[in-house]
Design an enzyme around this catalytic site. Structure first.
Site, short mmCIF file in Angstrom:
data_model
loop_
_atom_site.label_atom_id
_atom_site.label_comp_id
_atom_site.label_asym_id
_atom_site.label_seq_id
_atom_site.Cartn_x
_atom_site.Cartn_y
_atom_site.Cartn_z
N ASP A 90 50.53 -8.60 96.00
CA ASP A 90 49.48 -7.58 95.91
C ASP A 90 48.13 -8.22 95.58
OD1 ASP A 90 51.42 -5.55 96.29
OD2 ASP A 90 51.98 -5.71 94.18
N HIS A 117 54.88 -2.31 91.75
CA HIS A 117 54.82 -2.84 93.12
C HIS A 117 55.39 -1.83 94.10
CE1 HIS A 117 54.76 -5.53 96.50
NE2 HIS A 117 56.06 -5.38 96.66
P1 NAD Z 1 66.40 -10.99 104.30
O1 NAD Z 1 67.42 -9.98 104.69
O2 NAD Z 1 65.75 -11.78 105.37
O3 NAD Z 1 67.01 -12.02 103.25
C1 NAD Z 1 67.72 -11.60 102.15
C2 NAD Z 1 68.75 -12.64 101.82
O4 NAD Z 1 69.46 -12.22 100.66
C3 NAD Z 1 69.80 -12.85 102.93
O5 NAD Z 1 69.84 -14.21 103.31
C4 NAD Z 1 71.10 -12.41 102.30
O6 NAD Z 1 72.24 -13.15 102.72
C5 NAD Z 1 70.79 -12.65 100.83
N1 NAD Z 1 71.68 -11.95 99.92
C6 NAD Z 1 72.20 -10.72 100.01
N2 NAD Z 1 73.02 -10.48 98.96
C7 NAD Z 1 72.98 -11.59 98.20
C8 NAD Z 1 73.60 -11.96 96.99
N3 NAD Z 1 74.44 -11.14 96.34
N4 NAD Z 1 73.36 -13.20 96.50
C9 NAD Z 1 72.52 -14.04 97.14
N5 NAD Z 1 71.91 -13.75 98.29
C10 NAD Z 1 72.14 -12.52 98.80
O7 NAD Z 1 65.28 -10.21 103.44
P2 NAD Z 1 63.82 -10.73 103.01
O8 NAD Z 1 62.84 -10.32 104.03
O9 NAD Z 1 63.92 -12.14 102.61
O10 NAD Z 1 63.55 -9.80 101.72
C11 NAD Z 1 64.30 -9.95 100.55
C12 NAD Z 1 63.89 -8.94 99.50
O11 NAD Z 1 62.55 -9.19 99.07
C13 NAD Z 1 63.88 -7.49 99.99
O12 NAD Z 1 64.44 -6.66 99.00
C14 NAD Z 1 62.41 -7.17 100.19
O13 NAD Z 1 62.12 -5.81 100.07
C15 NAD Z 1 61.81 -7.97 99.03
N6 NAD Z 1 60.37 -8.25 99.14
C16 NAD Z 1 59.64 -8.18 98.00
C17 NAD Z 1 58.30 -8.47 98.01
C18 NAD Z 1 57.49 -8.42 96.76
O14 NAD Z 1 56.26 -8.41 96.84
N7 NAD Z 1 58.09 -8.42 95.59
C19 NAD Z 1 57.69 -8.83 99.23
C20 NAD Z 1 58.46 -8.91 100.37
C21 NAD Z 1 59.82 -8.59 100.33
C1 LMR Z 2 55.62 -6.01 100.45
O1 LMR Z 2 54.79 -5.53 99.68
O2 LMR Z 2 55.31 -6.54 101.53
C2 LMR Z 2 57.06 -5.98 100.06
O3 LMR Z 2 57.28 -5.22 98.91
C3 LMR Z 2 57.99 -5.61 101.17
C4 LMR Z 2 57.88 -4.18 101.59
O4 LMR Z 2 58.90 -3.51 101.62
O5 LMR Z 2 56.79 -3.74 101.94
#
Ligand code: NAD
Ligand code: LMR
Length: 338
Positions: A171, A198
């Site tokens: 953010d 967030h």
């Molecule tokens: P993705 O599906 O590409 O990757 C997620 C990974 O987690 C996969 O490789 C999967 O195998 C793994 N996984 C699932 N269960 C698991 C477990 N028990 N132990 C270990 N690994 C496990 O998803 P992504 O795009 O990498 O996003 C991941 C998370 O991050 C999502 O929840 C998304 O919403 C979040 N996110 C948060 C922010 C933020 O600003 N905080 C920003 C972007 C995404």
């Molecule tokens: C973001 O802000 O990009 C992440 O929290 C992923 C989402 O779900 O938007």
């Protein structure tokens, strides 16, 4: 070798807290995913990381083999589903991007049912293997996954509020970039504090506190605030079913992990907004809140107050608080009902 590493750690902690120690074990849980892979790559480039342990329920050994060929000094290990203990033992910093991402039309809260259980399982593994590590949670919905993680650690008797962080750096990164697009300046000179939580209205940018954005008003201001609050949706829509922000999040996650490491190393004045257990609104029953936090050798060193808010920011904050409270309570009751 191990004795040498342990000895150098304790000597530096006692006597030379401000010297660069540069021998930290950093763990990524969810390293095989869209965020996990580029995040692992960026952490391989951090000279403070000497051990990089990559864990996922699928694909981590492959990612580790790939990243391990990069010619920086850290040793990289890959850990498959049954070896979470091997990844976590001895961890200084654990960053968690495990869990499912959004598709168009979903809110972050729609991820709760799947990700709550994943995060709770990983919290138990941290409690069992590295309760003193600093932990940064990326998995959404952050407003609920951080309380879930805390409740699991509390049940295990190892919760330390100074060591648990929701990663809200994206953010801040977005706010800086979006302001610089309006002003035509270099984003590296634009530091915007973003507070609250967030997700949508819980994201509260304090644009009045930054010189380059303080004079943005009217429709431009409203659009900028909306873009910061809903920047995630822009990416989800553009990816059209293939997930949410991964590359910008990896950048933000690596920046936050880097800040944790600099704090651990005793560097003074490391301040990042992050979602932590906070006294700022605890009187209103909101126990976690993101604001500027100074980081130190124990994790949270000082939680900064919000400072002076404009009338618009007071209104944004008013909209944030009830939603944030609901999200936090949902996380807490997930663990305590189970
Ligand atoms: P993705 O599906 O590409 O990757 C997620 C990974 O987690 C996969 O490789 C999967 O195998 C793994 N996984 C699932 N269960 C698991 C477990 N028990 N132990 C270990 N690994 C496990 O998803 P992504 O795009 O990498 O996003 C991941 C998370 O991050 C999502 O929840 C998304 O919403 C979040 N996110 C948060 C922010 C933020 O600003 N905080 C920003 C972007 C995404
Ligand atoms: C973001 O802000 O990009 C992440 O929290 C992923 C989402 O779900 O938007």
């Amino acid at each position: 070798m191990f004795a040498l590493r342990a000895a150098s750690k304790s000597t530096l902690a006692r006597g030379f807290a401000t010297s660069a120690r540069a021998d930290y074990r950093c763990v990524v849980l969810g390293a095989g995913g869209g965020i996990g892979q580029p995040l692992s790559l960026l952490l391989k480039e951090n000279p403070k990381v000497t051990e990089l342990a990559l864990y996922d329920v699928r694909g981590a050994p492959g990612v580790a083999a790939d990243v391990s060929h990069i010619n920086t000094k850290s040793k990289v290990t890959g850990h498959a589903a049954e070896d979470i203990a091997g990844a976590l033992k001895g961890a200084d910093v654990v960053i968690i991007p495990a869990g499912v991402p959004r598709k168009p039309g979903m809110t972050r809260d729609d991820l709760f049912n799947t990700n709550a259980g994943i995060v709770a399982t990983l919290a138990q593994a941290v409690a069992d293997n590295c309760p003193k590590a600093l932990v940064g949670i990326i998995s959404n919905p952050v407003n609920s996954t951080v309380p879930i993680f805390a409740e699991v650690l509390k049940k295990a008797g190892v919760y330390d509020p100074k060591r648990l962080f929701g990663v809200t750096t994206l953010d801040v990164v977005r706010a800086s970039r979006f302001v610089s697009e309006i002003k035509g300046n270099d984003p590296k000179d634009v530091k915007v504090t973003v507070v609250g939580g967030h997700s949508g209205p819980t994201i509260v940018p304090l644009l009045s506190q930054t010189e380059s954005s303080a004079d943005i008003k009217g429709e431009t201001y409203d659009k900028l605030v909306h873009r910061i609050q809903f920047g995630g949706d822009e990416v989800v829509k553009a990816k059209d079913g293939a997930g949410s922000a991964t590359l910008s999040m990896a950048y933000a996650g690596a920046r936050f992990a880097g800040a944790l490491l600099r704090g651990l190393d005793g560097e003074a004045g490391v301040v990042e907004p992050t979602f932590v257990e906070s006294p700022l609104f605890s009187g209103e029953g909101i126990v976690y809140f993101s604001s500027n936090v100074e980081l130190g050798p124990e994790g949270v060193k000082k939680i900064h107050p919000l400072g002076k808010l404009s009338a618009e920011e007071e209104t944004l904050l008013k909209a944030c608080l009830p939603e944030l409270k609901k999200n936090i309570e949902k996380g807490v009751s997930f663990v305590n009902k189970a």
